[in-house]
Design a protein around this motif. Structure first.
Motif, mmCIF file in Angstrom:
data_model
loop_
_atom_site.group_PDB
_atom_site.id
_atom_site.type_symbol
_atom_site.label_atom_id
_atom_site.label_comp_id
_atom_site.label_asym_id
_atom_site.label_seq_id
_atom_site.Cartn_x
_atom_site.Cartn_y
_atom_site.Cartn_z
ATOM 1 N N ILE A 61 45.163 40.588 49.443
ATOM 2 C CA ILE A 61 46.339 40.098 48.710
ATOM 3 C C ILE A 61 46.011 39.957 47.229
ATOM 4 C CG2 ILE A 61 47.972 38.201 48.472
ATOM 5 C CD1 ILE A 61 47.398 37.587 51.474
ATOM 6 N N ALA A 62 44.841 39.412 46.919
ATOM 7 C CA ALA A 62 44.450 39.244 45.520
ATOM 8 C C ALA A 62 44.424 40.587 44.802
ATOM 9 C CB ALA A 62 43.083 38.567 45.435
ATOM 10 N N ALA A 63 43.827 41.588 45.441
ATOM 11 C CA ALA A 63 43.765 42.915 44.824
ATOM 12 C C ALA A 63 45.153 43.513 44.670
ATOM 13 C CB ALA A 63 42.881 43.830 45.658
ATOM 14 N N GLY A 64 46.011 43.304 45.691
ATOM 15 C CA GLY A 64 47.359 43.847 45.630
ATOM 16 C C GLY A 64 48.197 43.210 44.535
ATOM 17 N N LEU A 65 48.130 41.888 44.420
ATOM 18 C CA LEU A 65 48.896 41.200 43.380
ATOM 19 C C LEU A 65 48.337 41.507 41.994
ATOM 20 C CD1 LEU A 65 49.450 37.687 45.034
ATOM 21 C CD2 LEU A 65 51.091 39.565 44.836
ATOM 22 N N GLU A 66 47.035 41.624 41.915
ATOM 23 C CA GLU A 66 46.423 41.950 40.626
ATOM 24 C C GLU A 66 46.866 43.332 40.142
ATOM 25 O OE1 GLU A 66 42.132 40.665 39.165
ATOM 26 O OE2 GLU A 66 42.042 42.552 40.286
ATOM 27 N N SER A 67 47.085 44.254 41.086
ATOM 28 C CA SER A 67 47.454 45.621 40.717
ATOM 29 C C SER A 67 48.879 45.727 40.176
ATOM 30 C CB SER A 67 47.294 46.554 41.926
ATOM 31 O OG SER A 67 48.301 46.307 42.901
ATOM 32 N N VAL A 68 49.715 44.737 40.463
ATOM 33 C CA VAL A 68 51.114 44.808 40.011
ATOM 34 C C VAL A 68 51.420 43.764 38.931
ATOM 35 C CG1 VAL A 68 51.930 45.774 42.194
ATOM 36 C CG2 VAL A 68 51.933 43.288 41.887
ATOM 37 N N THR A 69 50.401 43.080 38.446
ATOM 38 C CA THR A 69 50.554 42.137 37.341
ATOM 39 C C THR A 69 49.413 42.365 36.358
ATOM 40 O OG1 THR A 69 49.171 40.369 38.266
ATOM 41 C CG2 THR A 69 51.485 40.419 38.958
ATOM 42 N N THR A 70 49.406 41.605 35.286
ATOM 43 C CA THR A 70 48.264 41.645 34.365
ATOM 44 C C THR A 70 47.354 40.443 34.584
ATOM 45 O OG1 THR A 70 49.640 40.569 32.692
ATOM 46 C CG2 THR A 70 49.473 42.968 32.598
ATOM 47 N N ALA A 71 47.564 39.719 35.692
ATOM 48 C CA ALA A 71 46.711 38.574 36.012
ATOM 49 C C ALA A 71 45.339 39.050 36.486
ATOM 50 C CB ALA A 71 47.362 37.721 37.101
ATOM 51 N N ASN A 72 44.332 38.265 36.192
ATOM 52 C CA ASN A 72 42.980 38.488 36.704
ATOM 53 C C ASN A 72 42.772 37.497 37.852
ATOM 54 O OD1 ASN A 72 40.250 39.241 36.970
ATOM 55 N ND2 ASN A 72 39.634 37.575 35.603
ATOM 56 N N ILE A 73 42.723 37.986 39.089
ATOM 57 C CA ILE A 73 42.704 37.102 40.260
ATOM 58 C C ILE A 73 41.307 37.103 40.872
ATOM 59 C CG2 ILE A 73 43.745 36.566 42.487
ATOM 60 C CD1 ILE A 73 46.242 38.032 41.597
ATOM 61 N N THR A 74 40.682 35.941 40.890
ATOM 62 C CA THR A 74 39.349 35.760 41.451
ATOM 63 C C THR A 74 39.449 35.043 42.789
ATOM 64 O OG1 THR A 74 38.396 35.578 39.232
ATOM 65 C CG2 THR A 74 37.066 34.749 41.068
ATOM 66 N N VAL A 75 38.751 35.556 43.800
ATOM 67 C CA VAL A 75 38.749 34.932 45.125
ATOM 68 C C VAL A 75 37.634 33.906 45.199
ATOM 69 C CG1 VAL A 75 38.470 35.324 47.599
ATOM 70 C CG2 VAL A 75 39.715 36.989 46.202
ATOM 71 N N GLU A 76 37.976 32.722 45.701
ATOM 72 C CA GLU A 76 37.013 31.620 45.804
ATOM 73 C C GLU A 76 37.068 31.045 47.212
ATOM 74 O OE1 GLU A 76 37.148 27.252 43.967
ATOM 75 O OE2 GLU A 76 36.754 28.775 42.440
ATOM 76 N N ASN A 77 35.961 31.144 47.952
ATOM 77 C CA ASN A 77 35.894 30.596 49.307
ATOM 78 C C ASN A 77 35.570 29.108 49.238
ATOM 79 O OD1 ASN A 77 34.791 33.625 49.542
ATOM 80 N ND2 ASN A 77 35.807 33.060 51.447
ATOM 81 N N ARG A 78 36.458 28.282 49.799
ATOM 82 C CA ARG A 78 36.233 26.828 49.891
ATOM 83 C C ARG A 78 36.351 26.450 51.356
ATOM 84 N NH1 ARG A 78 36.377 23.308 45.514
ATOM 85 N NH2 ARG A 78 36.477 24.366 43.492
ATOM 86 N N GLU A 79 35.271 26.691 52.094
ATOM 87 C CA GLU A 79 35.289 26.505 53.537
ATOM 88 C C GLU A 79 34.908 25.082 53.921
ATOM 89 O OE1 GLU A 79 31.898 28.520 55.558
ATOM 90 O OE2 GLU A 79 31.480 29.282 53.547
ATOM 91 N N GLY A 80 35.205 24.748 55.163
ATOM 92 C CA GLY A 80 34.847 23.451 55.710
ATOM 93 C C GLY A 80 36.035 22.751 56.326
#
Length: 324
Positions: A61-80
């Protein structure tokens, strides 16, 4: 590409062309202009560890949304906390449209089964991509050859079922089966679907309810067999068309895990419209179709208020199942 994915991609493209948000529609309309205003650095929170279904979905999703906007989207895992840590963090970002979260059914099951500081109404629903419907699977040498046989066996003797925690979709599905059939499975909890599969292959458990993408490799190799799918209709992916639904076997259970995107609560209407426009543009493209097909999902994109209505309905159903 399965027929359902092709139909949805075509419909989404037609919608974008009609509303002026498609790449080939001439001068950009208001929604397209708003989409392109998403220029900040954006964080996509994944409330589970790397490598799982939620992580794969979040990165796609991050890659897909980034491809259609000029936003830089970073994925951050916050598990627990079975996902609670990630959702609790999003709760602290109220009003900030530069945070998103890759969500799934734990959004609903966690507040029902545990003492959390949030529920689904604390967040802004952006988009649901589709649903995973689990398969009831056994080892290749299992004496069971259908979901009805598994239920009958559980009435007569101990049948051990592996589940990935109380808030997981597989635990929900087993609960629904027990309520519908009046039988009981001896459930053993694990930390992840991968551990469930390993235990099933080792013969330490008898059955498991798992997403198609989790077990596709073992089904192809012949190490595991699928007894049925807990869905309204059979999957039309190659190699899965012969798997009957639970309802075909007399078990009235069909429930899917959605995968989608949330924003924090309290974001502006303008920010929400921007993310909705970006989501529709993503779904109309090849990246969405590729993700759905690779993940063996049933595509059913929903946006904004429609996704919110879906969450309302699903939450009410889960309340009835997990708090009977």
């Amino acid at each position: 590409m399965p027929a359902a994915v092709r139909r949805l991609a075509a419909a989404a493209t037609a919608l974008l062309l009609a509303t002026g948000t498609g790449a080939c529609s001439g001068p950009p309309g208001p929604q397209a202009a708003t989409t392109r205003e998403l220029t900040d650095n954006v964080t996509m929170i994944v409330p589970f560890g790397a490598g799982g279904g939620s992580d794969v979905a979040g990165r796609a999703i991050a890659a897909g949304l980034e491809s259609v906007t000029t936003a830089n989207i970073t994925v951050e895992n916050r598990e627990g906390g079975a996902g609670a840590i990630g959702y609790s963090y999003l709760l602290t970002r109220r009003g900030d449209p530069n945070y998103l979260l890759a969500t799934e059914t734990a959004l609903l099951t966690l507040p029902i089964t545990a003492d959390t500081e949030f529920d689904y109404t604390d967040f802004t629903p952006v988009m649901s991509l589709g649903e995973d419907f689990t398969l009831l699977v056994v080892r290749a040498d299992s004496p069971l050859h259908g979901c009805a046989e598994a239920v009958d066996a559980a009435r007569r003797e101990r049948v051990i079922a592996g589940v990935a925690g109380a808030a997981s979709l597989d635990n929900v599905v087993f609960t629904m089966v027990e309520q519908d059939t009046g039988t009981s499975f001896d459930r053993v909890p694990f930390d992840s679907g991968g551990e469930v599969i390993a235990s099933l292959l080792a013969g330490r458990i008898d059955v498991a309810s798992l997403n198609p993408s989790e077990v596709a490799g073992q089904l192809r190799s012949g190490d595991l067999r699928a007894l049925c799918v807990f869905a309204e209709e059979r999957y039309d992916y190659p190699g899965m068309t012969g798997i009957p639904t639970a309802r075909e076997e007399g078990i009235d259970v069909a429930y899917g895990q959605f995968r989608g995107v949330l924003a924090p609560g309290g974001i502006s209407d303008e920010a929400l419209e921007a993310w909705l426009a970006a989501s529709r543009e993503f779904v109309a493209g090849d990246a969405y179709a590729e993700y759905v097909e690779t993940s063996l999902m049933q595509p059913n994109p929903l946006y904004g208020a429609d996704f919110g209505a879906y969450l309302d309905e699903s939450n009410a159903r889960l309340e009835g199942v997990l708090r009977p």
